[in-house]
Design a protein around this motif. Structure first.
Motif, short mmCIF file in Angstrom:
data_model
loop_
_atom_site.label_atom_id
_atom_site.label_comp_id
_atom_site.label_asym_id
_atom_site.label_seq_id
_atom_site.Cartn_x
_atom_site.Cartn_y
_atom_site.Cartn_z
N PRO A 44 41.52 39.31 32.33
CA PRO A 44 40.62 39.51 33.48
C PRO A 44 40.90 38.50 34.59
O PRO A 44 41.13 37.32 34.35
CB PRO A 44 39.22 39.32 32.88
N GLY A 45 40.89 39.02 35.81
CA GLY A 45 41.06 38.17 36.97
C GLY A 45 42.50 37.92 37.38
O GLY A 45 42.75 37.43 38.49
N LEU A 46 43.47 38.26 36.52
CA LEU A 46 44.87 38.04 36.90
C LEU A 46 45.38 39.12 37.86
O LEU A 46 46.08 38.81 38.82
CB LEU A 46 45.76 37.98 35.66
N PHE A 47 45.04 40.36 37.55
CA PHE A 47 45.49 41.48 38.38
C PHE A 47 44.34 42.43 38.60
O PHE A 47 43.61 42.75 37.67
CB PHE A 47 46.65 42.24 37.70
N GLU A 48 44.20 42.90 39.82
CA GLU A 48 43.18 43.90 40.13
C GLU A 48 43.58 45.23 39.50
O GLU A 48 44.78 45.54 39.39
CB GLU A 48 43.06 44.08 41.64
N GLU A 49 42.62 46.03 39.09
CA GLU A 49 42.87 47.38 38.61
C GLU A 49 43.68 48.11 39.68
O GLU A 49 43.33 48.10 40.86
CB GLU A 49 41.55 48.12 38.37
N GLY A 50 44.80 48.70 39.29
CA GLY A 50 45.64 49.45 40.22
C GLY A 50 46.76 48.66 40.87
O GLY A 50 47.56 49.22 41.61
N HIS A 51 46.83 47.36 40.59
CA HIS A 51 47.93 46.55 41.14
C HIS A 51 49.27 47.14 40.68
O HIS A 51 49.47 47.41 39.51
CB HIS A 51 47.80 45.10 40.66
N ARG A 52 50.18 47.35 41.62
CA ARG A 52 51.52 47.89 41.29
C ARG A 52 52.46 46.75 40.95
O ARG A 52 52.59 45.80 41.71
CB ARG A 52 52.08 48.66 42.47
N PHE A 53 53.10 46.87 39.81
CA PHE A 53 54.08 45.87 39.40
C PHE A 53 55.46 46.29 39.91
O PHE A 53 55.90 47.41 39.67
CB PHE A 53 54.13 45.74 37.87
N ASP A 54 56.13 45.37 40.57
CA ASP A 54 57.49 45.61 41.03
C ASP A 54 58.26 44.30 40.88
O ASP A 54 58.06 43.38 41.67
CB ASP A 54 57.51 46.07 42.48
N PRO A 55 59.07 44.18 39.85
CA PRO A 55 59.48 45.19 38.88
C PRO A 55 58.38 45.44 37.85
O PRO A 55 57.43 44.67 37.74
CB PRO A 55 60.71 44.56 38.23
#
Length: 183
Positions: free
Chosen positions: A58-69
């Motif tokens: 929790p708190g590291l990435f928002e829901e829906g954050h796109r990872f690239d790569p």
């Protein structure tokens, strides 16, 4: 329908040089596969932060954050919570994590290209070592092991069940999905 999807996915992956255990379909609900021992861990590719990523971190990435790569992680399958397993443990067992990561990412590239304009959020694979020591995908590839969305963001995958869709709704959505990918 899962087998329809898997058969088509295995053929597409084979065209891209990604090996699976799938050999041939025998019936509506049966297929022939090579035997590759299944390890007690799975390889997960995340193109988007959702599910366990936002719950466990929790708190590291928002829901829906796109990872690239994309993010590749390994989970210990025999734990009911599918806990991540450190790659050092896997290397200590003799697993070539770099080769497994390469296969997972090649699979991701092939599936995303094949399924476009659908949006592949994430998926999991079981990868084992074939008789020649090279990695082989040892698991089904279907909507049951991935998160896949249509262009409007509607689920076409295991989340239908998780969200309480009726069996009739799941069958209708998956039937449409299979028709999309098989023409």
């Amino acid at each position: 329908m899962r087998l329809d999807f898997y058969e088509a996915a295995a053929a597409r992956l084979a065209e891209q040089g990604v090996r699976t255990v799938f050999r041939e379909r025998l019936a509506d609900n049966a297929y022939c596969a090579d035997y590759v021992p299944a390890p007690p861990f799975e390889v997960i590719v995340k193109n988007l932060a959702t599910g366990s990523t936002t719950i466990k971190y929790p708190g590291l990435f928002e829901e829906g954050h796109r990872f690239d790569p994309p993010v590749v992680k390994f989970d210990f399958r025999v734990d009911p919570e599918d806990q991540p397993i450190g790659e050092d443990y896997l290397r200590a067992l003799g697993v070539d994590t770099d080769a497994y990561r390469r296969v997972a990412l090649e699979t991701n590239t092939a599936l995303r290209s094949w399924l476009a304009p659908l949006d592949l959020w994430d998926f999991c694979l079981v990868i084992g070592d074939g008789p020649d020591g090279e990695p082989v995908i040892n698991s089904e590839i279907s909507p049951d092991c991935m998160r896949l969305r249509d262009p409007e963001g509607n689920p076409l995958d295991k989340d239908l069940f998780r969200q309480g869709a009726t069996p009739e709704r799941i069958v209708a959505v998956w039937t449409d999905l299979v028709h999309r990918i098989t023409g």
